[in-house]
Design a protein around this motif. Structure first.
Motif, mmCIF file in Angstrom:
data_model
loop_
_atom_site.group_PDB
_atom_site.id
_atom_site.type_symbol
_atom_site.label_atom_id
_atom_site.label_comp_id
_atom_site.label_asym_id
_atom_site.label_seq_id
_atom_site.Cartn_x
_atom_site.Cartn_y
_atom_site.Cartn_z
ATOM 1 N N LEU A 240 0.816 -1.215 0.000
ATOM 2 C CA LEU A 240 0.000 0.000 0.000
ATOM 3 C C LEU A 240 0.849 1.266 0.000
ATOM 4 N N LEU A 241 2.020 1.197 0.642
ATOM 5 C CA LEU A 241 2.866 2.387 0.763
ATOM 6 C C LEU A 241 4.331 2.010 0.560
ATOM 7 N N PRO A 242 4.698 1.727 -0.692
ATOM 8 C CA PRO A 242 6.102 1.389 -0.951
ATOM 9 C C PRO A 242 6.993 2.602 -0.682
ATOM 10 N N GLY A 243 8.168 2.342 -0.137
ATOM 11 C CA GLY A 243 9.097 3.436 0.148
ATOM 12 C C GLY A 243 8.612 4.346 1.251
ATOM 13 N N ALA A 244 7.860 3.805 2.199
ATOM 14 C CA ALA A 244 7.271 4.613 3.268
ATOM 15 C C ALA A 244 8.315 5.421 4.036
ATOM 16 N N PHE A 245 7.962 6.654 4.336
ATOM 17 C CA PHE A 245 8.790 7.506 5.186
ATOM 18 C C PHE A 245 8.651 6.994 6.611
ATOM 19 N N GLY A 246 9.777 6.790 7.297
ATOM 20 C CA GLY A 246 9.728 6.253 8.645
ATOM 21 C C GLY A 246 10.739 6.891 9.571
ATOM 22 N N ALA A 247 10.723 6.454 10.805
ATOM 23 C CA ALA A 247 11.611 6.993 11.836
ATOM 24 C C ALA A 247 13.074 6.814 11.461
ATOM 25 N N ASP A 248 13.387 5.754 10.706
ATOM 26 C CA ASP A 248 14.766 5.534 10.307
ATOM 27 C C ASP A 248 15.280 6.654 9.386
ATOM 28 N N HIS A 249 14.389 7.296 8.645
ATOM 29 C CA HIS A 249 14.787 8.419 7.793
ATOM 30 C C HIS A 249 15.228 9.629 8.621
ATOM 31 N N MET A 250 14.790 9.665 9.852
ATOM 32 C CA MET A 250 15.145 10.774 10.742
ATOM 33 C C MET A 250 16.239 10.389 11.721
ATOM 34 N N GLY A 251 16.813 9.184 11.535
ATOM 35 C CA GLY A 251 17.841 8.703 12.431
ATOM 36 C C GLY A 251 17.307 8.298 13.795
ATOM 37 N N LEU A 252 16.015 7.936 13.837
ATOM 38 C CA LEU A 252 15.379 7.597 15.121
ATOM 39 C C LEU A 252 15.135 6.108 15.295
#
Length: 130
Positions: free
Chosen positions: A117-129
């Motif tokens: 449903l959401l390929p390439g989802a933005f997640g906490a890992d993108h923020m270094g979290l």
């Protein structure tokens, strides 16, 4: 009660006087509990709430934090996927392999996953979290 039945039941309680498009969602949390939500419209469109967002809010209010399964149902010819905002909300609380079942009241069914449903989802890992 199955998630499908819970989604069907809550869909009937949706408040959709403007679109007449009722949606129900039911999710199972990692605690085993089932939480439901339905769309709630507002005359100041688009200030309503989606069924998926309502179920997630109920889960958080109930003390759970992770989705293990989700079912969404609407009265449409084909199963209706969550809107973009709800896809991101679902991805916040569910892993990429969590099953998502999309249903129409007429019996159409689509089984998918959060990642599909959401390929390439933005997640906490993108923020270094992560």
């Amino acid at each position: 009660m199955t998630l499908e039945n819970a989604a069907r039941d809550v869909r009937e309680r949706a408040y959709a006087p403007y679109s007449n498009f009722k949606v129900g969602a039911a999710l199972r949390a990692d605690t085993g509990e089932v939480f439901v939500g339905c769309n709630v419209e507002n005359v100041a469109y688009p200030e309503g709430t989606c069924a998926e967002a309502g179920a997630i809010a109920a889960m958080i209010a109930g003390g759970a934090a992770r989705i293990t399964e989700l079912v969404v149902i609407a009265d449409s010819p084909a199963p209706v996927p969550p809107c973009g905002g709800c896809r991101q909300k679902i991805a916040e609380f569910a892993g990429p392999d969590v099953p998502v079942t999309l249903l129409s009241v007429g019996g159409a069914r689509l089984e998918t996953t959060v990642a599909a449903l959401l390929p390439g989802a933005f997640g906490a890992d993108h923020m270094g979290l992560a």
